[in-house]
Scaffold this motif. Structure first.
Motif, PDB file in Angstrom:
ATOM      1  N   GLY A  55       0.791  -1.230   0.000  1.00  0.00           N
ATOM      2  CA  GLY A  55       0.000   0.000   0.000  1.00  0.00           C
ATOM      3  C   GLY A  55       0.814   1.266   0.000  1.00  0.00           C
ATOM      4  N   ASN A  56       2.123   1.148  -0.266  1.00  0.00           N
ATOM      5  CA  ASN A  56       3.010   2.314  -0.306  1.00  0.00           C
ATOM      6  C   ASN A  56       3.127   2.799  -1.754  1.00  0.00           C
ATOM      7  N   HIS A  57       2.166   3.607  -2.182  1.00  0.00           N
ATOM      8  CA  HIS A  57       2.035   3.971  -3.589  1.00  0.00           C
ATOM      9  C   HIS A  57       2.667   5.309  -3.934  1.00  0.00           C
ATOM     10  N   GLY A  58       3.292   5.975  -2.970  1.00  0.00           N
ATOM     11  CA  GLY A  58       3.923   7.252  -3.275  1.00  0.00           C
ATOM     12  C   GLY A  58       3.264   8.405  -2.553  1.00  0.00           C
ATOM     13  N   ARG A  59       3.300   9.556  -3.175  1.00  0.00           N
ATOM     14  CA  ARG A  59       2.784  10.775  -2.540  1.00  0.00           C
ATOM     15  C   ARG A  59       1.348  10.640  -2.064  1.00  0.00           C
ATOM     16  N   LYS A  60       0.513  10.000  -2.865  1.00  0.00           N
ATOM     17  CA  LYS A  60      -0.922   9.971  -2.549  1.00  0.00           C
ATOM     18  C   LYS A  60      -1.235   9.147  -1.303  1.00  0.00           C
ATOM     19  N   THR A  61      -0.343   8.205  -0.923  1.00  0.00           N
ATOM     20  CA  THR A  61      -0.564   7.415   0.288  1.00  0.00           C
ATOM     21  C   THR A  61       0.348   7.836   1.437  1.00  0.00           C
ATOM     22  N   GLY A  62       1.259   8.769   1.164  1.00  0.00           N
ATOM     23  CA  GLY A  62       2.162   9.249   2.209  1.00  0.00           C
ATOM     24  C   GLY A  62       3.488   8.527   2.284  1.00  0.00           C
ATOM     25  N   ARG A  63       3.625   7.413   1.556  1.00  0.00           N
ATOM     26  CA  ARG A  63       4.877   6.678   1.582  1.00  0.00           C
ATOM     27  C   ARG A  63       5.064   5.934   0.265  1.00  0.00           C
TER      28      ARG A  63
END
Length: 286
Positions: free
Chosen positions: A270-278
């Motif tokens: 669930g670490n997808h980048g900016r949109k998830t915070g990580r």
């Protein structure tokens, strides 16, 4: 090419990252927008997200601070696009889903209405071959965020008509964007080059040869890449990147496009980048 015979209006399908960004760009340029999504939860947060992004874009000077802002409407049904001048589909990068949505759009809008797929990798003609009036379909690859990046990749499929290309140029003029027309094919130009580079960068990190920070610092400092490939991955959305890499791999057979195990692991976590915070880095989620 005005579908409603009066006021020009843009319909955007998909209230994800790209749909929100495109809607923000359009209303910031004074264009009325109808944002369509079947997910009520996404629509429920869309107004706040667009308001926040519009404020940010205006603070950065990317969109005008003064002048009219386009009206923003929300809908769950494709019928809401019936009076649109232009339609942009910006849903997830899955060909079957895009085909289904474009069939519904073609049935709902007036003949002659410009229909656009915002895709980073799926060939336009692959979609055009499965929908009515394929000559009215073109591709525009908006970069993220759309209100900051002024140059776009415009994809002309083999069946895309000259009339449709004229309508694309009219839309881009209204949005204040420059389009560079390229030929159709998996990944077009930008994704065919960029996504494989990001994949290679992720493989280097996975192999333990360098950290994400060091890879990006080298690409920035030595080769002039503005943000580094792995920060760029976080901005694109690692889940979106993996979807595009699978499209490229399946349609070209290029093993260099098989998604890195590190990218796949980040998506699964669930670490997808900016949109998830990580992603490769950590971010504050607004």
């Amino acid at each position: 090419m005005t579908g409603n015979g009066g006021e020009q209006r843009l319909a955007v399908f998909g209230a994800g990252v790209m749909g929100i960004g495109i809607a923000t760009l359009a209303i910031g340029r004074g264009v009325p927008v109808t944002l369509v999504d079947v997910d009520q939860a996404r629509l429920g947060t869309a107004r706040r997200r667009i308001r926040d992004e519009l404020r940010l874009a205006q603070m950065m000077g990317a969109l005008p601070r003064s002048g009219p802002t386009g009206e923003l409407q929300f809908a769950e049904s494709v019928a809401a696009a019936a009076d649109a001048t232009w339609v942009i589909e910006a849903i997830t990068e899955v060909a079957e889903l895009k085909t289904k949505v474009h069939r519904e759009i073609a049935a709902a809008v007036a003949p002659g209405t410009l229909r656009v797929t915002n895709t980073s990798s799926i060939p336009v003609d692959e979609l055009a071959g499965q929908v009515p009036a394929p000559e009215e379909l073109a591709g525009i690859h908006f970069m993220n965020p759309p209100y900051l990046i002024g140059t776009l990749e415009v994809v002309r499929g083999p069946r895309t008509s000259e009339r449709t290309m004229t309508a694309v140029q009219e839309l881009l003029a209204v949005l204040g964007r420059k389009g560079i027309v390229v030929g159709d094919g998996p990944g077009f130009v930008t994704s065919r080059v960029l996504h494989r580079m990001i994949n290679d960068a992720a493989n280097v990190v996975e192999e333990g040869r360098a950290t994400a920070e060091d890879v990006d610092a080298l690409m920035e400092g030595c080769l002039g890449h503005p943000t580094g490939p792995l920060r760029t991955a976080d901005l694109i959305g690692i889940d979106n990147l993996v979807d595009s890499l699978w499209v490229l791999h399946e349609r070209t057979g290029d093993e260099g496009c098989r998604p890195s195990e590190l990218l796949l692991r980040k998506v699964a976590e669930g670490n997808h980048g900016r949109k998830t915070g990580r992603g490769f880095y950590e971010y504050e989620v607004r």
